[in-house]
Design an enzyme around this catalytic site. Sequence first.
Site, short mmCIF file in Angstrom:
data_model
loop_
_atom_site.label_atom_id
_atom_site.label_comp_id
_atom_site.label_asym_id
_atom_site.label_seq_id
_atom_site.Cartn_x
_atom_site.Cartn_y
_atom_site.Cartn_z
N LYS A 184 1.65 67.38 28.55
CA LYS A 184 2.02 68.09 27.33
C LYS A 184 1.78 69.59 27.45
O LYS A 184 2.54 70.39 26.90
CB LYS A 184 1.22 67.55 26.13
CG LYS A 184 1.73 66.21 25.65
CD LYS A 184 1.12 65.82 24.31
CE LYS A 184 1.64 64.48 23.84
NZ LYS A 184 0.92 63.96 22.69
N LYS A 243 10.01 60.72 21.92
CA LYS A 243 10.63 61.50 20.86
C LYS A 243 10.78 62.95 21.26
O LYS A 243 11.52 63.70 20.63
CB LYS A 243 9.88 61.36 19.53
CG LYS A 243 8.40 61.20 19.59
CD LYS A 243 7.83 60.68 18.27
CE LYS A 243 6.44 60.12 18.46
NZ LYS A 243 5.99 59.27 17.39
N LYS A 288 9.61 57.93 30.52
CA LYS A 288 9.44 57.01 29.38
C LYS A 288 10.32 57.46 28.20
O LYS A 288 10.62 58.65 28.07
CB LYS A 288 7.97 56.87 28.99
CG LYS A 288 7.38 58.05 28.32
CD LYS A 288 5.99 57.74 27.75
CE LYS A 288 5.47 58.98 27.05
NZ LYS A 288 4.21 58.88 26.41
#
Length: 344
Positions: free
Chosen positions: A123, A210, A207
Amino acid sequence: MTDAAPAQYKGPQRVFSGMQPTNGLHLGNYLGALKNWVALQEKFAECIYCVVDLHAITLEPDPQTLAARSREVAAAYIAAGVDPKKSIVFVQSAVREHTELTWVFNCVARMGWVERMTQFKDKAGKHEERVSVGLFDYPVLMAADVLVYKATHVPVGEDQKQHLELARDIAQKFNNDFNTPDFFPLPEPLIQGPGARIMSLRDGSKKMSKSDPSDMTRINMVDDADTILQKIKKATTDPNPLPESAEGLKGRPEVENLVGIYAATAGKTADEVLKEFGGKGFGVFKPALADVLASQLGPIAAEMRRLNADPGALDAILRDGAERAQAIAAPIMAEVRDVVGFWR
Ligand code: TYM
C-alpha cells in the site's frame, strides 16, 4: 511465530471479523469472507461483525462519505445473511475500547514485526516516508479489534493471514510480558475453501481488489446480471478447453480463478465443477458461471437497495450492535488496565 491452536484458553469461543467501508464490496470480499461469516452463525454462539471505519481513514479519508459507506457495508452484511439479532453488527469507531487497546498493543508489538507486513509495503509503495503512521499501525489496530473481545476465530481471505499471525504474536507477548498466561487467546484464522483468494478477472497473478483502476477486473456485489455476463465474457482465459480435474489447473491461473469462483459460489469443490465442465470450452463455461453469480448476487443486491433506502433502521441496528459489542469489550479492557497497572 506461534502455531498452536488456542488449546489452553478456557474462555468462550467467539468469532470476530471486519471489512473496510471503502468503495463498494466485491466478489473477493463476498466469497473470501462474508459468505463464510453467514455460515459461521450456525456453528458459533457469538459472532461479531464490524465495519472497520478506523482502518478506512489510514488512506485518503473522506469525511463526506464515510458514515454513509459504513451504513452501506453493514447493509451488505445483513443482505448477505448476517442476522443482526443473532450476531453483533456495528461500526468500529463507536466502541472506543478498540483504540484504547491499540495503544497498549503499540507498546507490545515490536517495530520489526510490523515492518515485515507485506500489505503495508504494497500500500505504501514508493512513498513509505509520506504515508500516515496509521497505515503502518493498521495491523496493530486489527489485533486490538479481535482481542478486545478475546475472539478465538477470525474468518478472512488469504490476504489477511500475515496480519493474524501478528495478532497471535501480540497476544502471546502480552500474556508473557505481563505474566498472565492465557489472558488472551491466540486467535485462529479461518481461511476457507476456493473463495479464500479470488484473483483479478484480467490477471491471475493479482488479487481482485477495489483499488484496481479497472472495474472490468472485478465483480461488484451490486453488479446486475448483464454487467456480470459482460465482465465474465471478457475475463482472460486461454484457447484450451477446461481440464477434467483440478490437477489440470496448474499453470493456468486465470482458468483456476474462474473455476474457483464457480466452486465457491455454488458451494462445490473445483473437482466437482470440472466433472461437469471438463473438456468443454469457455463458450459454455462462462455463461454458466455468469448465471450462477447473478442468481446468487442478484437477491443480495436487491436486499441491499431495500436496506439502504432506510438509513434510520440501519442506524438503529448499528446502535444496538455497538452497545452489545461494548458490553463485551468494556470489562475486558478494564481487566487489561489492571494487568498493565494503570491508575484507577
Ligand atoms: P478488507 O476490507 O480489505 O477485506 C474484507 C475481507 O475480504 C477479504 N478479501 C478477499 N478474499 C478473497 N479474495 C480477495 N480478492 C479478497 N479481497 C478481500 C479480506 O481477506 C477480508 O477478510 N484488514 C481487514 C479488515 C479488518 C479485520 C479486522 C478483519 C480490520 N480488523 C479484524 C478481521 C479481523 C481488511 O482490510 O479487510
